[in-house]
Design a protein around this motif. Structure first.
Motif, PDB file in Angstrom:
ATOM      1  N   GLY A 296     -40.351  98.283 -79.449  1.00  9.15           N
ATOM      2  CA  GLY A 296     -39.003  97.781 -79.185  1.00  9.15           C
ATOM      3  C   GLY A 296     -38.545  96.957 -80.367  1.00  9.15           C
ATOM      4  O   GLY A 296     -39.101  95.891 -80.663  1.00  9.15           O
ATOM      5  N   VAL A 297     -37.556  97.464 -81.094  1.00  8.75           N
ATOM      6  CA  VAL A 297     -37.164  96.850 -82.368  1.00  8.75           C
ATOM      7  C   VAL A 297     -35.735  96.292 -82.307  1.00  8.75           C
ATOM      8  O   VAL A 297     -35.441  95.255 -82.880  1.00  8.75           O
ATOM      9  N   ASP A 298     -34.842  97.009 -81.629  1.00  4.99           N
ATOM     10  CA  ASP A 298     -33.416  96.655 -81.574  1.00  4.99           C
ATOM     11  C   ASP A 298     -32.901  96.454 -83.008  1.00  4.99           C
ATOM     12  O   ASP A 298     -33.105  97.292 -83.863  1.00  4.99           O
TER      13      ASP A 298
ATOM     14  N   LEU B  47     -42.036 100.221 -83.390  1.00  2.81           N
ATOM     15  CA  LEU B  47     -41.736 101.477 -82.708  1.00  2.81           C
ATOM     16  C   LEU B  47     -40.462 101.360 -81.880  1.00  2.81           C
ATOM     17  O   LEU B  47     -40.323 100.415 -81.092  1.00  2.81           O
ATOM     18  N   ASP B  48     -39.534 102.305 -82.052  1.00  2.02           N
ATOM     19  CA  ASP B  48     -38.331 102.296 -81.207  1.00  2.02           C
ATOM     20  C   ASP B  48     -37.860 103.733 -80.988  1.00  2.02           C
ATOM     21  O   ASP B  48     -37.964 104.582 -81.877  1.00  2.02           O
ATOM     22  N   ILE B  49     -37.310 103.971 -79.817  1.00  4.81           N
ATOM     23  CA  ILE B  49     -36.834 105.307 -79.468  1.00  4.81           C
ATOM     24  C   ILE B  49     -35.477 105.592 -80.120  1.00  4.81           C
ATOM     25  O   ILE B  49     -35.073 106.747 -80.273  1.00  4.81           O
TER      26      ILE B  49
ATOM     27  N   HIS C 211     -45.637  94.068 -76.746  1.00  8.18           N
ATOM     28  CA  HIS C 211     -44.752  94.916 -75.941  1.00  8.18           C
ATOM     29  C   HIS C 211     -43.374  94.260 -75.835  1.00  8.18           C
ATOM     30  O   HIS C 211     -43.262  93.133 -75.338  1.00  8.18           O
ATOM     31  N   ASP C 212     -42.334  94.979 -76.319  1.00  8.05           N
ATOM     32  CA  ASP C 212     -40.960  94.465 -76.163  1.00  8.05           C
ATOM     33  C   ASP C 212     -39.984  95.651 -76.136  1.00  8.05           C
ATOM     34  O   ASP C 212     -38.922  95.588 -76.748  1.00  8.05           O
ATOM     35  N   SER C 213     -40.360  96.732 -75.424  1.00 12.41           N
ATOM     36  CA  SER C 213     -39.495  97.926 -75.426  1.00 12.41           C
ATOM     37  C   SER C 213     -38.837  98.119 -74.058  1.00 12.41           C
ATOM     38  O   SER C 213     -38.065  97.265 -73.632  1.00 12.41           O
TER      39      SER C 213
HETATM   40  C1  LIG Z   1     -35.432  94.028 -76.210  1.00 12.51           C
HETATM   41  S1  LIG Z   1     -35.155  95.204 -77.439  1.00 12.51           S
HETATM   42  C2  LIG Z   1     -36.349  94.805 -78.650  1.00 12.51           C
HETATM   43  C3  LIG Z   1     -36.149  93.467 -79.250  1.00 12.51           C
HETATM   44  C4  LIG Z   1     -36.894  93.163 -80.531  1.00 12.51           C
HETATM   45  N1  LIG Z   1     -38.328  93.209 -80.396  1.00 12.51           N
HETATM   46  C5  LIG Z   1     -36.475  91.793 -81.052  1.00 12.51           C
HETATM   47  O1  LIG Z   1     -37.340  90.990 -81.398  1.00 12.51           O
HETATM   48  O2  LIG Z   1     -35.266  91.525 -81.120  1.00 12.51           O
HETATM   49  C6  LIG Z   1     -35.746  96.665 -76.680  1.00 12.51           C
HETATM   50  C7  LIG Z   1     -35.779  97.901 -77.564  1.00 12.51           C
HETATM   51  O3  LIG Z   1     -36.654  98.845 -76.933  1.00 12.51           O
HETATM   52  C8  LIG Z   1     -36.223 100.139 -77.249  1.00 12.51           C
HETATM   53  N2  LIG Z   1     -36.805 101.087 -76.280  1.00 12.51           N
HETATM   54  C9  LIG Z   1     -36.450 101.303 -74.991  1.00 12.51           C
HETATM   55  N3  LIG Z   1     -37.229 102.250 -74.431  1.00 12.51           N
HETATM   56  C10 LIG Z   1     -38.127 102.619 -75.381  1.00 12.51           C
HETATM   57  C11 LIG Z   1     -39.203 103.560 -75.417  1.00 12.51           C
HETATM   58  N4  LIG Z   1     -39.520 104.309 -74.357  1.00 12.51           N
HETATM   59  N5  LIG Z   1     -39.898 103.671 -76.562  1.00 12.51           N
HETATM   60  C12 LIG Z   1     -39.599 102.923 -77.662  1.00 12.51           C
HETATM   61  N6  LIG Z   1     -38.584 102.024 -77.678  1.00 12.51           N
HETATM   62  C13 LIG Z   1     -37.863 101.882 -76.556  1.00 12.51           C
HETATM   63  C14 LIG Z   1     -34.699 100.042 -77.207  1.00 12.51           C
HETATM   64  O4  LIG Z   1     -34.125 101.074 -77.979  1.00 12.51           O
HETATM   65  C15 LIG Z   1     -34.457  98.631 -77.757  1.00 12.51           C
HETATM   66  O5  LIG Z   1     -34.140  98.671 -79.127  1.00 12.51           O
END
Ligand SMILES: C[S@@+](CC[C@H](N)C(=O)[O-])C[C@H]1O[C@@H](n2cnc3c(N)ncnc32)[C@H](O)[C@@H]1O
Length: 277
Positions: free
Chosen positions: A137-139, A166-168, A208-210
């Motif tokens: 989870g990168v945003d 990693l991000d989708i 984990h932050d996705s």
């Molecule tokens: C809360 S944000 C991440 C925040 C980031 N770590 C930060 O420090 O600001 C959640 C991210 O998870 C990604 N995401 C959601 N489902 C996902 C998946 N199945 N695999 C990878 N990334 C995913 C979204 O695209 C979104 O960019």
């Protein structure tokens, strides 16, 4: 009968809640008025619509420094030093401000840089000097930049490391595409569980932050378990919503602790850091 005796007598009767009503009402009204004031100010001054950024209250920051100190077994003064280090990193701050101002979705992002609990991530990377960090989870890439900044400082002290983020979403991570931070960041597009399965290097620190659903969080920890280096640190950003990491810790014989952050001047109740080690 004097006033104290009268109050005590009423407290024993069924009239007590009615008598206490004005005081109770004033208390809750003061609280709700404060929430409304903060929310109204946020609605006009912020552009964010998810993944909100804010500072921590002084007390919450203090608790975070002790949390990191205990988990990483380092003196709390060193942790405070690392907080000051990331918050005083003007090069990173200016980069984030500039990149945000020029980003395609700048209309939905605040330019002011506010790291909240990410200063705890930074301090954990400084304390444990991991060779390989994985963030799901990168945003925009705020967390990736903070992790990269810690890895760059570690490298300057002779302990190099990289972060795989990693991000989708292929557009995620725009803040982390600039040097020098990009030099230690590998952005991987795809579903995090599949990407974790494809990792070919041992993981020293996992975050984990996705997708914050319980099922997805659990799938990530199950997927990363065979990839972990001995003594790896597992972090979750979802600890205020699920008990997934605590359950994983119990199943795998680890310790677990949770920190709940308190945002300053924000309506959002905050997230936290769960850690298993
Ligand atoms: C809360 S944000 C991440 C925040 C980031 N770590 C930060 O420090 O600001 C959640 C991210 O998870 C990604 N995401 C959601 N489902 C996902 C998946 N199945 N695999 C990878 N990334 C995913 C979204 O695209 C979104 O960019």
């Amino acid at each position: 009968m004097d006033a104290t005796k009268l109050r005590r007598a009423i407290a024993r009767t069924r009239l007590a809640p009615v008598a206490a009503f004005p005081k109770r009402l004033a208390r809750v009204a003061r609280h709700d008025a404060r929430v409304l004031r903060v929310s109204a100010r946020w609605l006009v001054t912020s552009r964010e619509h998810h993944n909100y950024t804010y500072e921590l209250t002084g007390l919450s920051r203090h608790h975070l420094s002790w949390f990191v100190s205990v988990v990483c077994d380092v003196p709390v003064a060193r942790v405070r030093g690392w907080f000051a280090e990331i918050e005083g990193d003007d090069e990173l701050r200016r980069h984030i401000e500039r990149a945000t101002a020029g980003a395609a979705r700048r209309g939905l992002a605040d330019r002011q840089v506010r790291y909240a609990r990410r200063i705890g991530w930074y301090a954990m990377v400084r304390a444990t000097r991991p060779a390989h960090v994985v963030e799901t989870g990168v945003d925009k890439g705020l967390g990736s930049c903070v992790l990269a900044a810690a890895l760059l400082r570690n490298a300057a002290e002779g302990h190099p490391g990289r972060v795989t983020s990693l991000d989708i979403n292929p557009e995620a991570g725009y803040l982390a595409r600039a040097a020098p931070w990009s030099g230690v960041v590998d952005l991987v597009v795809g579903d995090s569980v599949a990407s974790i399965g494809a990792l070919d290097r041992a993981v020293d620190l996992f975050l984990h932050d996705s997708d914050h659903s319980r099922a997805h969080e659990r799938r990530e920890f199950d997927a990363v378990e065979p990839k972990l280096a001995p003594g790896a640190l597992l972090l979750t950003d979802n600890v205020t919503a699920t008990n997934v990491l605590a359950e994983h810790a119990e199943r795998t014989g680890r310790r677990f602790l949770a920190y709940r952050e308190t945002p300053a001047r924000h309506w959002y109740p905050g997230d936290g850091i769960g850690v298993a080690w």
